[in-house]
Design a protein around this motif. Sequence first.
Motif, PDB file in Angstrom:
ATOM      1  N   ASP A 206     -10.033   8.948  -3.062  1.00  0.00           N
ATOM      2  CA  ASP A 206      -9.603   7.585  -3.383  1.00  0.00           C
ATOM      3  C   ASP A 206     -10.421   6.608  -2.549  1.00  0.00           C
ATOM      4  O   ASP A 206     -10.276   6.529  -1.334  1.00  0.00           O
ATOM      5  CB  ASP A 206      -8.104   7.464  -3.036  1.00  0.00           C
ATOM      6  CG  ASP A 206      -7.544   6.105  -3.366  1.00  0.00           C
ATOM      7  OD1 ASP A 206      -8.339   5.198  -3.681  1.00  0.00           O
ATOM      8  OD2 ASP A 206      -6.306   5.955  -3.306  1.00  0.00           O
TER       9      ASP A 206
ATOM     10  N   ALA B 299      -8.662   4.264  -0.184  1.00  0.00           N
ATOM     11  CA  ALA B 299      -7.826   4.826   0.876  1.00  0.00           C
ATOM     12  C   ALA B 299      -8.500   4.589   2.221  1.00  0.00           C
ATOM     13  O   ALA B 299      -9.721   4.478   2.310  1.00  0.00           O
ATOM     14  CB  ALA B 299      -7.632   6.318   0.647  1.00  0.00           C
TER      15      ALA B 299
ATOM     16  N   LYS C  52      -4.156   2.810   0.004  1.00  0.00           N
ATOM     17  CA  LYS C  52      -3.444   3.938   0.593  1.00  0.00           C
ATOM     18  C   LYS C  52      -3.826   4.054   2.059  1.00  0.00           C
ATOM     19  O   LYS C  52      -5.018   3.991   2.397  1.00  0.00           O
ATOM     20  CB  LYS C  52      -3.858   5.211  -0.160  1.00  0.00           C
ATOM     21  CG  LYS C  52      -3.076   6.452   0.246  1.00  0.00           C
ATOM     22  CD  LYS C  52      -3.703   7.700  -0.356  1.00  0.00           C
ATOM     23  CE  LYS C  52      -3.046   8.077  -1.686  1.00  0.00           C
ATOM     24  NZ  LYS C  52      -3.635   9.312  -2.239  1.00  0.00           N
TER      25      LYS C  52
ATOM     26  N   PHE D 283       0.868  -1.186   0.000  1.00  0.00           N
ATOM     27  CA  PHE D 283       0.000   0.000   0.000  1.00  0.00           C
ATOM     28  C   PHE D 283       0.894   1.223   0.000  1.00  0.00           C
ATOM     29  O   PHE D 283       2.104   1.130   0.263  1.00  0.00           O
ATOM     30  CB  PHE D 283      -0.935   0.005   1.219  1.00  0.00           C
ATOM     31  CG  PHE D 283      -0.225  -0.168   2.535  1.00  0.00           C
ATOM     32  CD1 PHE D 283       0.444   0.896   3.132  1.00  0.00           C
ATOM     33  CD2 PHE D 283      -0.218  -1.408   3.177  1.00  0.00           C
ATOM     34  CE1 PHE D 283       1.113   0.735   4.342  1.00  0.00           C
ATOM     35  CE2 PHE D 283       0.455  -1.575   4.384  1.00  0.00           C
ATOM     36  CZ  PHE D 283       1.122  -0.507   4.968  1.00  0.00           C
ATOM     37  N   GLU D 284       0.277   2.356  -0.262  1.00  0.00           N
ATOM     38  CA  GLU D 284       0.987   3.624  -0.222  1.00  0.00           C
ATOM     39  C   GLU D 284       0.702   4.240   1.150  1.00  0.00           C
ATOM     40  O   GLU D 284      -0.371   4.002   1.727  1.00  0.00           O
ATOM     41  CB  GLU D 284       0.412   4.512  -1.328  1.00  0.00           C
ATOM     42  CG  GLU D 284       1.186   5.756  -1.666  1.00  0.00           C
ATOM     43  CD  GLU D 284       0.353   6.670  -2.567  1.00  0.00           C
ATOM     44  OE1 GLU D 284       0.528   7.894  -2.476  1.00  0.00           O
ATOM     45  OE2 GLU D 284      -0.494   6.147  -3.333  1.00  0.00           O
ATOM     46  N   TYR D 285       1.644   5.004   1.691  1.00  0.00           N
ATOM     47  CA  TYR D 285       1.468   5.574   3.031  1.00  0.00           C
ATOM     48  C   TYR D 285       1.640   7.080   2.977  1.00  0.00           C
ATOM     49  O   TYR D 285       2.626   7.570   2.419  1.00  0.00           O
ATOM     50  CB  TYR D 285       2.508   4.959   3.971  1.00  0.00           C
ATOM     51  CG  TYR D 285       2.607   5.599   5.339  1.00  0.00           C
ATOM     52  CD1 TYR D 285       1.796   5.198   6.392  1.00  0.00           C
ATOM     53  CD2 TYR D 285       3.542   6.612   5.588  1.00  0.00           C
ATOM     54  CE1 TYR D 285       1.894   5.779   7.642  1.00  0.00           C
ATOM     55  CE2 TYR D 285       3.649   7.202   6.840  1.00  0.00           C
ATOM     56  CZ  TYR D 285       2.818   6.777   7.862  1.00  0.00           C
ATOM     57  OH  TYR D 285       2.925   7.354   9.097  1.00  0.00           O
TER      58      TYR D 285
END
Lengths: 199, 298
Positions: free
Chosen positions: B24, B27, B49, B6-8
């Motif tokens: 998003d 997210a 995210k 995942f993106e942080y």
Amino acid sequence: MKVTLKVNGRVCSADVEPRKTLLDAIREDLALVGSHAGCEHGVCGACTVLLEGEPVRSCLMFAVQADGYEITTIEGLAPAPGELSVVQDAFCETHGLQCGYCTSGMILTGHALLQRTPEPTREEIVEAISGNICRCTGYGQIVEAIEFAGERLRKANAPRGSKGVDANQPHVDLSAETDAPQEGVLKAAQADTPHGGRP
Amino acid sequence: MKPAPFEYVRPDSVAQACEMLAADEDARIIAGGQTLVPMLAMRLARAAKLIDIYRLPELNGIRVESDVLVIGATTRQVQVERSALAAQSTPLLAKALPWVGHPPTRNRGTVGGSVANADPSAEIPLVAVTLGAEIEITNPDGVTSMPADDFFIGPMLTSVMPGDCVTAVRFPIWRHARVGTAFHEVSARKSDFAFVAAAAQVALDDDGKCIAAALGIGGVGDRAVRLDLAKLLGETAGTAKLKDVVAEAATVLEPSSDLHVSATYRTRVAVTLGVRALEDAMTDARSSATQSNRGITQ
Ligand SMILES: Cc1cc2nc3c(=O)[nH]c(=O)nc-3n(C[C@@H](O)[C@H](O)[C@H](O)COP(=O)(O)OP(=O)(O)OC[C@H]3O[C@@H](n4cnc5c(N)ncnc54)[C@H](O)[C@@H]3O)c2cc1C
Ligand code: FES
Ligand code: FES
């Protein structure tokens, strides 16, 4: 992602994936393997580290979340290489460990408790370690170790001399030499006997 | 590494966090992570995210606004546990907190996270429902708030919509002269999730008659439930009366069976703990009155 981890007083940068837990980063990127991976989902406490002095589970945190915080692992407790902290020493003396898997978490939890509560009751000790699972000792000696460490730390921190503190008097208590409490001050030989020579 | 990638991100403000959330749909907010991280690790939850709100200073804090104790969403559970202000103004919440997980999970876990997570046996949502707390929600359109009773829908299910961030929980403070509280729980080990939990708060008049009473039961059905105690008002209720009122009120519970305990057990324990909590809260109310009298005469 770049993170700055302040571990045991040293500032280390690491490049980690966001999904890497603090536990994995400490063990793999910083090669500090004293923090153990037990359940890896928050129930056993083997991965406990101190975050700003308070025990937390390093498997329930991503390394990126720990960016910039002060972290203490079991490797950071001993005052010098080859020495043990008072709490570590107390675990040895009371047989507070067997296989050692839970031990780093137990010691850090006990250490943090004694920092905040110098004279904890048995119930407070049991509550503090309630989130740490030990499959060997049956907990009795672990509680005893933390009680014993607390006792030693209190005695080590007690002012010598029996007159109490008087702010108007000179700083040196001349009577201290004759009536300093001997109890709790271990001599070298005693330190090697079980329970520090206590009955 | 156990979770999927995942993106942080760490936004600088609540407004920015809400925009990111709204932009998003995959997210997700991460607060203390004490529930979300294991869910991600076991792949029971997924997020493209993670939006980390834990360090936003505007969300952390405990304060009193006239008759309400306001707790910011990312206030850590340990902060409430150690707060003299919380103990004084909402003693029921203070009594429930030591039951929330273990000391290390309370060091990271947040009040807002526990509420947003809506576990049916979680203690903070139970106190929120019992006292009729308001949940404050911020989204790109502004700030709204709704009663806990409307907020909680079912297990892990709330009225939070995509783009919503829980920003505070507002617990009403009872200002009566004699207020008493009690919290009881049955679980496998202290600090594990409750099979049944009971939270009670009562106010008595000078003659010991009940002028306000609240009893909430957690862990029994899909969500915490506040029972109807109208029949206690104006009464100096003894044990027999309490048993009757609680047993009748408890018929609204919809208990479930699981691996650990049966639905029948849950109902029986709910009534027993409910009566016990009310009795203890009344004793507490009587002693709080003698304490304040003493304060006046001395
Ligand atoms: C071993 C163990 C035992 C536990 N025992 C108990 C117990 O007995 N009782 C109990 O009540 N809890 C217990 N918990 C859970 C508790 O510790 C968590 O703190 C709590 O449920 C979630 O809070 P958090 O801040 O960690 O939230 P997170 O894990 O970060 O988030 C949980 C969920 O809420 C969402 N969320 C978080 N904050 C917000 C917000 N402000 N707005 C909108 N959504 C948000 C997240 O997206 C996620 O879906 C236990 C946990 C562990 C690991
Ligand atoms: S490994 Fe972290 S709690 Fe078990
Ligand atoms: S010493 Fe083996 S688990 Fe505790």
